[in-house]
Design a protein around this motif. Structure first.
Motif, PDB file in Angstrom:
ATOM      1  N   GLU A  61       0.810  -1.261  -0.026  1.00  0.00           N
ATOM      2  CA  GLU A  61      -0.050   0.103   0.091  1.00  0.00           C
ATOM      3  C   GLU A  61       0.828   1.343   0.008  1.00  0.00           C
ATOM      4  OE1 GLU A  61      -3.866  -1.005   2.584  1.00  0.00           O
ATOM      5  OE2 GLU A  61      -1.843  -1.373   3.638  1.00  0.00           O
ATOM      6  N   GLY A  62       1.228   1.576  -1.270  1.00  0.00           N
ATOM      7  CA  GLY A  62       2.331   2.790  -1.346  1.00  0.00           C
ATOM      8  C   GLY A  62       3.578   2.257  -0.680  1.00  0.00           C
ATOM      9  N   ARG A  63       4.020   3.002   0.255  1.00  0.00           N
ATOM     10  CA  ARG A  63       5.179   2.545   0.880  1.00  0.00           C
ATOM     11  C   ARG A  63       5.165   1.693   1.876  1.00  0.00           C
ATOM     12  NH1 ARG A  63       8.280   6.707   3.649  1.00  0.00           N
ATOM     13  NH2 ARG A  63       6.314   7.304   4.607  1.00  0.00           N
ATOM     14  N   ARG A  64       3.762   1.197   2.553  1.00  0.00           N
ATOM     15  CA  ARG A  64       3.682   0.588   3.411  1.00  0.00           C
ATOM     16  C   ARG A  64       3.690  -1.191   2.771  1.00  0.00           C
ATOM     17  NH1 ARG A  64      -0.958   1.990   7.372  1.00  0.00           N
ATOM     18  NH2 ARG A  64       0.412   3.722   7.396  1.00  0.00           N
ATOM     19  N   LEU A  65       4.568  -1.905   3.354  1.00  0.00           N
ATOM     20  CA  LEU A  65       4.773  -3.443   3.123  1.00  0.00           C
ATOM     21  C   LEU A  65       4.264  -4.220   4.239  1.00  0.00           C
ATOM     22  CD1 LEU A  65       8.270  -2.869   1.523  1.00  0.00           C
ATOM     23  CD2 LEU A  65       6.103  -2.470   0.457  1.00  0.00           C
ATOM     24  N   THR A  66       3.288  -5.186   3.972  1.00  0.00           N
ATOM     25  CA  THR A  66       2.764  -5.974   5.103  1.00  0.00           C
ATOM     26  C   THR A  66       3.026  -7.434   4.715  1.00  0.00           C
ATOM     27  OG1 THR A  66       1.057  -4.736   5.563  1.00  0.00           O
ATOM     28  CG2 THR A  66       0.654  -6.820   6.379  1.00  0.00           C
ATOM     29  N   PHE A  67       3.685  -8.112   5.658  1.00  0.00           N
ATOM     30  CA  PHE A  67       4.282  -9.481   5.486  1.00  0.00           C
ATOM     31  C   PHE A  67       3.512 -10.340   6.470  1.00  0.00           C
ATOM     32  CE2 PHE A  67       7.678  -6.707   4.480  1.00  0.00           C
ATOM     33  CZ  PHE A  67       8.421  -7.096   3.191  1.00  0.00           C
ATOM     34  N   THR A  68       3.269 -11.279   5.966  1.00  0.00           N
ATOM     35  CA  THR A  68       2.621 -12.763   6.944  1.00  0.00           C
ATOM     36  C   THR A  68       3.946 -13.374   7.338  1.00  0.00           C
ATOM     37  OG1 THR A  68       0.635 -12.733   5.864  1.00  0.00           O
ATOM     38  CG2 THR A  68       1.206 -14.681   7.070  1.00  0.00           C
ATOM     39  N   VAL A  69       4.155 -13.646   8.729  1.00  0.00           N
ATOM     40  CA  VAL A  69       5.332 -14.405   9.120  1.00  0.00           C
ATOM     41  C   VAL A  69       4.825 -15.507   9.758  1.00  0.00           C
ATOM     42  CG1 VAL A  69       7.067 -12.330   9.011  1.00  0.00           C
ATOM     43  CG2 VAL A  69       5.659 -12.951  11.031  1.00  0.00           C
ATOM     44  N   SER A  70       5.768 -16.629   9.691  1.00  0.00           N
ATOM     45  CA  SER A  70       5.496 -17.813  10.504  1.00  0.00           C
ATOM     46  C   SER A  70       6.930 -18.329  10.924  1.00  0.00           C
ATOM     47  CB  SER A  70       4.508 -18.777   9.703  1.00  0.00           C
ATOM     48  OG  SER A  70       5.288 -19.448   8.691  1.00  0.00           O
ATOM     49  N   VAL A  71       6.782 -19.172  11.983  1.00  0.00           N
ATOM     50  CA  VAL A  71       8.020 -19.456  12.717  1.00  0.00           C
ATOM     51  C   VAL A  71       7.613 -21.192  12.976  1.00  0.00           C
ATOM     52  CG1 VAL A  71      10.142 -19.560  14.322  1.00  0.00           C
ATOM     53  CG2 VAL A  71       8.880 -17.257  13.499  1.00  0.00           C
ATOM     54  N   GLY A  75       8.400 -28.577  11.317  1.00  0.00           N
ATOM     55  CA  GLY A  75       7.051 -28.388  11.023  1.00  0.00           C
ATOM     56  C   GLY A  75       6.129 -28.032  11.729  1.00  0.00           C
ATOM     57  N   ARG A  76       6.429 -27.985  13.170  1.00  0.00           N
ATOM     58  CA  ARG A  76       5.538 -27.395  14.284  1.00  0.00           C
ATOM     59  C   ARG A  76       5.388 -25.904  14.595  1.00  0.00           C
ATOM     60  NH1 ARG A  76       6.685 -26.408  20.216  1.00  0.00           N
ATOM     61  NH2 ARG A  76       8.532 -26.693  19.589  1.00  0.00           N
ATOM     62  N   LEU A  77       4.165 -25.414  14.350  1.00  0.00           N
ATOM     63  CA  LEU A  77       4.077 -23.836  14.355  1.00  0.00           C
ATOM     64  C   LEU A  77       4.588 -23.414  15.817  1.00  0.00           C
ATOM     65  CD1 LEU A  77       3.428 -21.516  12.812  1.00  0.00           C
ATOM     66  CD2 LEU A  77       1.142 -21.759  13.801  1.00  0.00           C
ATOM     67  N   VAL A  78       5.318 -22.507  15.796  1.00  0.00           N
ATOM     68  CA  VAL A  78       5.928 -21.921  17.009  1.00  0.00           C
ATOM     69  C   VAL A  78       5.387 -20.570  17.191  1.00  0.00           C
ATOM     70  CG1 VAL A  78       8.087 -21.119  18.172  1.00  0.00           C
ATOM     71  CG2 VAL A  78       8.094 -23.348  17.075  1.00  0.00           C
ATOM     72  N   ALA A  79       5.278 -19.825  16.065  1.00  0.00           N
ATOM     73  CA  ALA A  79       4.808 -18.358  16.079  1.00  0.00           C
ATOM     74  C   ALA A  79       4.358 -18.074  14.785  1.00  0.00           C
ATOM     75  CB  ALA A  79       6.033 -17.404  16.459  1.00  0.00           C
ATOM     76  N   ALA A  80       3.446 -17.058  14.819  1.00  0.00           N
ATOM     77  CA  ALA A  80       2.760 -16.515  13.701  1.00  0.00           C
ATOM     78  C   ALA A  80       2.488 -14.925  13.746  1.00  0.00           C
ATOM     79  CB  ALA A  80       1.619 -17.374  12.989  1.00  0.00           C
ATOM     80  N   GLY A  81       2.396 -14.408  12.694  1.00  0.00           N
ATOM     81  CA  GLY A  81       1.890 -12.843  12.841  1.00  0.00           C
ATOM     82  C   GLY A  81       2.038 -12.135  11.470  1.00  0.00           C
ATOM     83  N   LYS A  82       2.050 -10.885  11.769  1.00  0.00           N
ATOM     84  CA  LYS A  82       2.229  -9.990  10.504  1.00  0.00           C
ATOM     85  C   LYS A  82       3.431  -9.019  11.030  1.00  0.00           C
ATOM     86  CE  LYS A  82      -1.653 -10.842   8.141  1.00  0.00           C
ATOM     87  NZ  LYS A  82      -1.782 -11.591   6.927  1.00  0.00           N
ATOM     88  N   VAL A  83       4.059  -8.416   9.834  1.00  0.00           N
ATOM     89  CA  VAL A  83       5.078  -7.355   9.994  1.00  0.00           C
ATOM     90  C   VAL A  83       4.625  -6.474   8.989  1.00  0.00           C
ATOM     91  CG1 VAL A  83       7.568  -6.872   9.833  1.00  0.00           C
ATOM     92  CG2 VAL A  83       7.062  -9.244  10.792  1.00  0.00           C
ATOM     93  N   THR A  84       4.679  -5.284   9.458  1.00  0.00           N
ATOM     94  CA  THR A  84       4.568  -4.043   8.440  1.00  0.00           C
ATOM     95  C   THR A  84       5.640  -3.113   8.564  1.00  0.00           C
ATOM     96  OG1 THR A  84       2.195  -4.117   8.900  1.00  0.00           O
ATOM     97  CG2 THR A  84       3.267  -2.284   7.973  1.00  0.00           C
ATOM     98  N   ARG A  85       6.482  -2.844   7.418  1.00  0.00           N
ATOM     99  CA  ARG A  85       7.548  -2.117   7.184  1.00  0.00           C
ATOM    100  C   ARG A  85       7.182  -1.082   6.131  1.00  0.00           C
ATOM    101  NH1 ARG A  85      11.977  -4.079   9.624  1.00  0.00           N
ATOM    102  NH2 ARG A  85      13.241  -2.812   8.414  1.00  0.00           N
ATOM    103  N   VAL A  86       8.104  -0.042   6.124  1.00  0.00           N
ATOM    104  CA  VAL A  86       7.560   1.150   5.364  1.00  0.00           C
ATOM    105  C   VAL A  86       9.038   1.560   4.696  1.00  0.00           C
ATOM    106  CG1 VAL A  86       7.239   3.477   5.417  1.00  0.00           C
ATOM    107  CG2 VAL A  86       6.122   2.102   7.036  1.00  0.00           C
ATOM    108  N   ALA A  87       8.635   1.597   3.393  1.00  0.00           N
ATOM    109  CA  ALA A  87       9.946   2.000   2.262  1.00  0.00           C
ATOM    110  C   ALA A  87      10.252   3.402   2.605  1.00  0.00           C
ATOM    111  CB  ALA A  87       9.623   1.575   0.738  1.00  0.00           C
ATOM    112  N   ILE A  88      11.443   3.646   2.726  1.00  0.00           N
ATOM    113  CA  ILE A  88      12.143   4.735   3.109  1.00  0.00           C
ATOM    114  C   ILE A  88      13.173   5.476   2.319  1.00  0.00           C
ATOM    115  CG2 ILE A  88      11.072   5.182   5.381  1.00  0.00           C
ATOM    116  CD1 ILE A  88      13.901   4.673   6.313  1.00  0.00           C
ATOM    117  N   GLY A  89      13.413   6.643   2.030  1.00  0.00           N
ATOM    118  CA  GLY A  89      15.024   6.989   1.614  1.00  0.00           C
ATOM    119  C   GLY A  89      15.752   7.155   2.787  1.00  0.00           C
ATOM    120  N   ARG A  90      16.913   6.173   2.687  1.00  0.00           N
ATOM    121  CA  ARG A  90      17.990   6.019   3.685  1.00  0.00           C
ATOM    122  C   ARG A  90      18.516   7.379   4.147  1.00  0.00           C
ATOM    123  NH1 ARG A  90      20.347   2.559   1.373  1.00  0.00           N
ATOM    124  NH2 ARG A  90      19.722   0.757   2.628  1.00  0.00           N
ATOM    125  N   ASP A  91      18.937   8.326   3.266  1.00  0.00           N
ATOM    126  CA  ASP A  91      19.563   9.437   3.734  1.00  0.00           C
ATOM    127  C   ASP A  91      18.665  10.167   4.316  1.00  0.00           C
ATOM    128  OD1 ASP A  91      21.751   8.765   2.728  1.00  0.00           O
ATOM    129  OD2 ASP A  91      21.803   9.819   0.630  1.00  0.00           O
TER     130      ASP A  91
END
Length: 125
Positions: free
Chosen positions: A88-98, A102-118
């Motif tokens: 969504e524009g600069r916003r990036l949503t990931f589905t994560v699982s650990v 084979g046994r599920l240990v953890a799960a969720g969503k991580v949202t990161r935003v794309a930015i200019g480093r400088d």
């Protein structure tokens, strides 16, 4: 390459003493710590982007929704997977699982935003 849903990465790690709740100060048990799991999910999300970002851009964490479901002991082999689900524009949503063997240990969503480093670093001054 462009940033499109479906980008994914998988990281395999062996739980070390330094990954435990005792070592990280997030608890008093010698089991895999939630903060370490979150860090591995962030790393997998960054890896999923590969070379999709221009050289002068990066991403920063914005939001995490996460459930740590089951314990893992020192020596366990952990597989962390991240899949880019939404852009969504600069916003990036990931589905994560650990998983551990084979046994599920953890799960969720991580949202990161794309930015200019400088531009981002200039805000720190």
């Amino acid at each position: 390459m462009s940033i499109t849903p479906g980008l994914r990465a998988e990281i395999e790690t062996t739980v070390a003493e330094t990954d435990t709740a005792q070592a990280l100060g997030s608890g008093d048990v010698p089991a895999l710590a939630t903060p370490r799991l979150l860090a591995w999910c962030e790393s997998a999300s960054i890896a999923a982007l590969g070379d999709a970002l221009e050289a002068d851009r990066t991403t920063v964490g914005m939001r995490v929704q996460f459930e740590h479901i089951a314990p893992s002991a020192v020596g366990a082999t952990i597989t962390t997977e991240s899949i880019l689900e939404k852009v969504e524009g600069r916003r990036l949503t990931f589905t994560v699982s650990v998983r551990e063997e084979g046994r599920l240990v953890a799960a969720g969503k991580v949202t990161r935003v794309a930015i200019g480093r400088d531009e981002f670093l200039a805000k720190l001054d």
